[in-house]
Design a protein around this motif. Sequence first.
Motif, PDB file in Angstrom:
ATOM      1  N   LEU B  29      70.974   2.084  -0.179  1.00  0.00           N
ATOM      2  CA  LEU B  29      69.986   1.059  -0.534  1.00  0.00           C
ATOM      3  C   LEU B  29      69.249   0.541   0.697  1.00  0.00           C
ATOM      4  O   LEU B  29      68.051   0.262   0.641  1.00  0.00           O
ATOM      5  CB  LEU B  29      70.662  -0.112  -1.258  1.00  0.00           C
ATOM      6  N   ILE B  30      69.982   0.422   1.803  1.00  0.00           N
ATOM      7  CA  ILE B  30      69.352  -0.079   3.035  1.00  0.00           C
ATOM      8  C   ILE B  30      68.249   0.886   3.470  1.00  0.00           C
ATOM      9  O   ILE B  30      67.113   0.490   3.748  1.00  0.00           O
ATOM     10  CB  ILE B  30      70.408  -0.231   4.159  1.00  0.00           C
ATOM     11  N   VAL B  31      68.593   2.184   3.502  1.00  0.00           N
ATOM     12  CA  VAL B  31      67.634   3.204   3.925  1.00  0.00           C
ATOM     13  C   VAL B  31      66.449   3.255   2.951  1.00  0.00           C
ATOM     14  O   VAL B  31      65.282   3.317   3.353  1.00  0.00           O
ATOM     15  CB  VAL B  31      68.321   4.588   3.995  1.00  0.00           C
ATOM     16  N   HIS B  32      66.777   3.210   1.656  1.00  0.00           N
ATOM     17  CA  HIS B  32      65.756   3.296   0.614  1.00  0.00           C
ATOM     18  C   HIS B  32      64.765   2.131   0.733  1.00  0.00           C
ATOM     19  O   HIS B  32      63.555   2.320   0.607  1.00  0.00           O
ATOM     20  CB  HIS B  32      66.447   3.265  -0.755  1.00  0.00           C
ATOM     21  N   LEU B  33      65.284   0.938   0.994  1.00  0.00           N
ATOM     22  CA  LEU B  33      64.411  -0.231   1.110  1.00  0.00           C
ATOM     23  C   LEU B  33      63.519  -0.113   2.341  1.00  0.00           C
ATOM     24  O   LEU B  33      62.303  -0.312   2.250  1.00  0.00           O
ATOM     25  CB  LEU B  33      65.234  -1.527   1.190  1.00  0.00           C
ATOM     26  N   ILE B  34      64.125   0.256   3.469  1.00  0.00           N
ATOM     27  CA  ILE B  34      63.340   0.335   4.707  1.00  0.00           C
ATOM     28  C   ILE B  34      62.225   1.377   4.540  1.00  0.00           C
ATOM     29  O   ILE B  34      61.065   1.127   4.865  1.00  0.00           O
ATOM     30  CB  ILE B  34      64.246   0.671   5.915  1.00  0.00           C
ATOM     31  N   ASN B  36      60.851   2.492   1.769  1.00  0.00           N
ATOM     32  CA  ASN B  36      59.857   2.107   0.770  1.00  0.00           C
ATOM     33  C   ASN B  36      59.015   0.916   1.174  1.00  0.00           C
ATOM     34  O   ASN B  36      58.035   0.597   0.499  1.00  0.00           O
ATOM     35  CB  ASN B  36      60.545   1.836  -0.571  1.00  0.00           C
ATOM     36  N   LEU B  37      59.376   0.268   2.282  1.00  0.00           N
ATOM     37  CA  LEU B  37      58.505  -0.818   2.774  1.00  0.00           C
ATOM     38  C   LEU B  37      57.115  -0.271   3.092  1.00  0.00           C
ATOM     39  O   LEU B  37      56.140  -1.013   3.126  1.00  0.00           O
ATOM     40  CB  LEU B  37      59.118  -1.465   4.025  1.00  0.00           C
ATOM     41  N   GLN B  38      57.035   1.073   3.288  1.00  0.00           N
ATOM     42  CA  GLN B  38      55.739   1.703   3.569  1.00  0.00           C
ATOM     43  C   GLN B  38      54.776   1.585   2.389  1.00  0.00           C
ATOM     44  O   GLN B  38      53.576   1.787   2.536  1.00  0.00           O
ATOM     45  CB  GLN B  38      55.946   3.171   3.947  1.00  0.00           C
ATOM     46  N   LEU B  39      55.318   1.238   1.203  1.00  0.00           N
ATOM     47  CA  LEU B  39      54.449   1.001   0.045  1.00  0.00           C
ATOM     48  C   LEU B  39      53.535  -0.190   0.282  1.00  0.00           C
ATOM     49  O   LEU B  39      52.457  -0.295  -0.304  1.00  0.00           O
ATOM     50  CB  LEU B  39      55.300   0.732  -1.205  1.00  0.00           C
ATOM     51  N   PHE B  40      53.981  -1.101   1.142  1.00  0.00           N
ATOM     52  CA  PHE B  40      53.187  -2.313   1.388  1.00  0.00           C
ATOM     53  C   PHE B  40      52.059  -2.059   2.387  1.00  0.00           C
ATOM     54  O   PHE B  40      51.211  -2.913   2.609  1.00  0.00           O
ATOM     55  CB  PHE B  40      54.086  -3.456   1.901  1.00  0.00           C
ATOM     56  N   LYS B  41      52.042  -0.865   3.015  1.00  0.00           N
ATOM     57  CA  LYS B  41      50.945  -0.546   3.945  1.00  0.00           C
ATOM     58  C   LYS B  41      49.685  -0.253   3.146  1.00  0.00           C
ATOM     59  O   LYS B  41      49.711   0.499   2.175  1.00  0.00           O
ATOM     60  CB  LYS B  41      51.309   0.685   4.792  1.00  0.00           C
ATOM     61  N   ASP B  42      48.581  -0.813   3.578  1.00  0.00           N
ATOM     62  CA  ASP B  42      47.327  -0.620   2.848  1.00  0.00           C
ATOM     63  C   ASP B  42      46.604   0.605   3.402  1.00  0.00           C
ATOM     64  O   ASP B  42      45.549   0.501   4.025  1.00  0.00           O
ATOM     65  CB  ASP B  42      46.480  -1.895   2.977  1.00  0.00           C
ATOM     66  N   ASP B  43      47.187   1.806   3.193  1.00  0.00           N
ATOM     67  CA  ASP B  43      46.612   3.026   3.779  1.00  0.00           C
ATOM     68  C   ASP B  43      46.465   4.123   2.724  1.00  0.00           C
ATOM     69  O   ASP B  43      46.552   5.301   3.034  1.00  0.00           O
ATOM     70  CB  ASP B  43      47.498   3.506   4.941  1.00  0.00           C
ATOM     71  N   ALA B  44      46.308   3.705   1.466  1.00  0.00           N
ATOM     72  CA  ALA B  44      46.182   4.638   0.333  1.00  0.00           C
ATOM     73  C   ALA B  44      47.393   5.565   0.240  1.00  0.00           C
ATOM     74  O   ALA B  44      47.314   6.666  -0.275  1.00  0.00           O
ATOM     75  CB  ALA B  44      44.893   5.457   0.430  1.00  0.00           C
ATOM     76  N   LEU B 237      72.675  -9.965   2.479  1.00  0.00           N
ATOM     77  CA  LEU B 237      71.972  -8.680   2.579  1.00  0.00           C
ATOM     78  C   LEU B 237      71.863  -8.011   1.207  1.00  0.00           C
ATOM     79  O   LEU B 237      70.774  -7.705   0.725  1.00  0.00           O
ATOM     80  CB  LEU B 237      72.694  -7.758   3.575  1.00  0.00           C
ATOM     81  N   PHE B 238      73.038  -7.835   0.533  1.00  0.00           N
ATOM     82  CA  PHE B 238      73.027  -7.071  -0.713  1.00  0.00           C
ATOM     83  C   PHE B 238      72.715  -7.922  -1.940  1.00  0.00           C
ATOM     84  O   PHE B 238      72.321  -7.411  -2.973  1.00  0.00           O
ATOM     85  CB  PHE B 238      74.363  -6.345  -0.890  1.00  0.00           C
ATOM     86  N   GLY B 239      72.900  -9.235  -1.825  1.00  0.00           N
ATOM     87  CA  GLY B 239      72.627 -10.100  -2.971  1.00  0.00           C
ATOM     88  C   GLY B 239      71.265 -10.760  -2.909  1.00  0.00           C
ATOM     89  O   GLY B 239      70.750 -11.216  -3.929  1.00  0.00           O
ATOM     90  N   VAL B 240      70.670 -10.830  -1.717  1.00  0.00           N
ATOM     91  CA  VAL B 240      69.392 -11.537  -1.595  1.00  0.00           C
ATOM     92  C   VAL B 240      68.300 -10.623  -1.020  1.00  0.00           C
ATOM     93  O   VAL B 240      67.328 -10.298  -1.707  1.00  0.00           O
ATOM     94  CB  VAL B 240      69.544 -12.819  -0.721  1.00  0.00           C
ATOM     95  N   ILE B 241      68.470 -10.187   0.224  1.00  0.00           N
ATOM     96  CA  ILE B 241      67.379  -9.488   0.916  1.00  0.00           C
ATOM     97  C   ILE B 241      67.010  -8.182   0.210  1.00  0.00           C
ATOM     98  O   ILE B 241      65.836  -7.949  -0.121  1.00  0.00           O
ATOM     99  CB  ILE B 241      67.762  -9.217   2.391  1.00  0.00           C
ATOM    100  N   PHE B 246      63.230  -5.032  -3.021  1.00  0.00           N
ATOM    101  CA  PHE B 246      62.872  -4.049  -4.046  1.00  0.00           C
ATOM    102  C   PHE B 246      62.030  -4.672  -5.157  1.00  0.00           C
ATOM    103  O   PHE B 246      61.061  -4.075  -5.615  1.00  0.00           O
ATOM    104  CB  PHE B 246      64.137  -3.424  -4.657  1.00  0.00           C
ATOM    105  N   ALA B 247      62.396  -5.885  -5.570  1.00  0.00           N
ATOM    106  CA  ALA B 247      61.682  -6.535  -6.674  1.00  0.00           C
ATOM    107  C   ALA B 247      60.233  -6.836  -6.287  1.00  0.00           C
ATOM    108  O   ALA B 247      59.341  -6.861  -7.136  1.00  0.00           O
ATOM    109  CB  ALA B 247      62.401  -7.809  -7.089  1.00  0.00           C
ATOM    110  N   LEU B 248      59.992  -7.049  -4.981  1.00  0.00           N
ATOM    111  CA  LEU B 248      58.625  -7.349  -4.534  1.00  0.00           C
ATOM    112  C   LEU B 248      57.690  -6.159  -4.739  1.00  0.00           C
ATOM    113  O   LEU B 248      56.484  -6.340  -4.877  1.00  0.00           O
ATOM    114  CB  LEU B 248      58.628  -7.754  -3.058  1.00  0.00           C
ATOM    115  N   MET B 249      58.242  -4.944  -4.771  1.00  0.00           N
ATOM    116  CA  MET B 249      57.383  -3.752  -4.879  1.00  0.00           C
ATOM    117  C   MET B 249      56.623  -3.698  -6.207  1.00  0.00           C
ATOM    118  O   MET B 249      55.400  -3.629  -6.197  1.00  0.00           O
ATOM    119  CB  MET B 249      58.196  -2.492  -4.618  1.00  0.00           C
ATOM    120  N   PRO B 250      57.335  -3.752  -7.367  1.00  0.00           N
ATOM    121  CA  PRO B 250      56.564  -3.793  -8.623  1.00  0.00           C
ATOM    122  C   PRO B 250      55.663  -5.027  -8.715  1.00  0.00           C
ATOM    123  O   PRO B 250      54.532  -4.936  -9.214  1.00  0.00           O
ATOM    124  CB  PRO B 250      57.646  -3.811  -9.709  1.00  0.00           C
TER     125      PRO B 250
END
Lengths: 259, 257
Positions: B29-34, B36-44, B237-241, B246-250
């Motif tokens: 989950l840690i790796v997956h989150l880090i 997928n943070l690239q989804l927040f980049k505004d680079d199409a 870490l696992f209960g909050v961050i 992940f929830a911020l992505m959708p």
Amino acid sequence: MAQHMNLTLKVWRQKNDKTKGQFVTIQANNIADDMSFLEMLDIVNEDLTRKGEDPVYFDHDCREGICGMCSLVINGRPHGPKYGITTCQLHMRSFHDGQTIVIEPWRAAAFPVLKDLAVDRTAFDRIQQAGGYVNVNTGGVPDANTIAIPKRIADEAFESATCIGCGACVAACKNASAMLFVSAKISQFALLPQGQTERYERAQAMVDQMDAEGFGNCTNTGACEAECPKGIKLTNIARMNREYLTAKFFREEDVHVQS
Amino acid sequence: MSNSKPVLSSSIGRKLIMSLTGIFLCTFLIVHLIGNLQLFKDDAGYAFNNYAYLMTHFAPIKVVSYLLYASIIIHAIYALVLTLKNRAARPIAYAQNGGKANSKWNSRNMGILGTVILVFLATHMNNFWWKYHNDQTPYIEYSKDLATGVVTSKEISASEFHDYQVTVVNNVEVTKARDLYKQVDFAFQNIGLVIFYVIAMIALAFHLIHGFQSAFQSLGFAHKKYVPLIKGLSVWLFGVIIPIGFALMPLYFYFVK
């Protein structure tokens, strides 16, 4: 002056382990709040006996909170609504006039109901017999304190040894797991020098017997620790896991001595 | 004290399996989150789509991904087996249960929380993993001017795509890729799916607040100094961050993009 109260008891009545049980409503009238819970049941049983009915079976012995014989799940809580005491130490002042009290036996496949509220806890005896002992040499009595044990270790072992084997941990656990009991028994010997001889065989033998008796599997909810009348800690379960896994993965040769 | 039964058929052995697979899934989950943070980049989706290609085609990562699928399946099957055994250990339930007086709700309902997560995983894999692996995503071509670093993009058709490729012509790097980013954007325009993802992340949070620290208890870890640290990681870490991340992505794709 003691306050008196009238209570409605919903008591589990079951003839023996072959028959099905059911709840029976019994009135308990004129109960003094100074009485212990078991004294209240004594009064109820006297009434039932006078009426020519079968008294309610329940386990008890010392009534001082040290023997581990009394049980009872009272309103969904092993040993009743208070923490850190056995049922015999529970007093009627913890209840109020007109209250309905549901009284059930320990519920676990490994603790079959003998009659009413009394269950067969010999599964615990068999777990103890599987490994809850130490080798002692015959001969003269050794002098006391000839083996130096750090106070910290002695205290920790003593904490584990305070388990009275009542089975409240099994009763409280949603999985009917006996791991708090078994871990306390394994811990008290694993910590002390006298327990080292059978240390790793003990962990394996007692866990095997626990599994064979049909107790459930621990999910670390902590309910056992919260309900234990003697305050046995979850760290005992961690220690048991460590002892068992160490035995299995690093001390396997110890069990190849005999076959 | 005679010969002992095999470790994996014992209660503690089964706990060990739950514990090890659980911790492995937590580290994923840690790796997956880090990543997928690239989804927040505004680079199409330039960074994200290249990352998606790397994660699905780099051999060591593929090995880990098979371990991951196996862990999910083993964790779920053992959970089911243990639940059935635990039910059998108490054939007659209590008429009245005082569970909330002695334990936390999430610790007693790991099975329900886990089932929500399993349903979520099936949905999640179907939305992205399946579509990515079965040519059901759109395609995109990026042109990156290597002198200025400016990236422009255009959607391309399946016939123009052929395969993922990076070519450099006249100091311009042209990348053809499967547009998973677009698929993410598309999926999260569905409010129902967004709500489901958020609910699943709440379930994940409560599952891991108990699960992560519980895994260490099962391994026999008990230490005055480090157990509080593990409990802290469980909660923060696992209960909050991680669940909030992940929830911020959708939510980001639905409300911001």
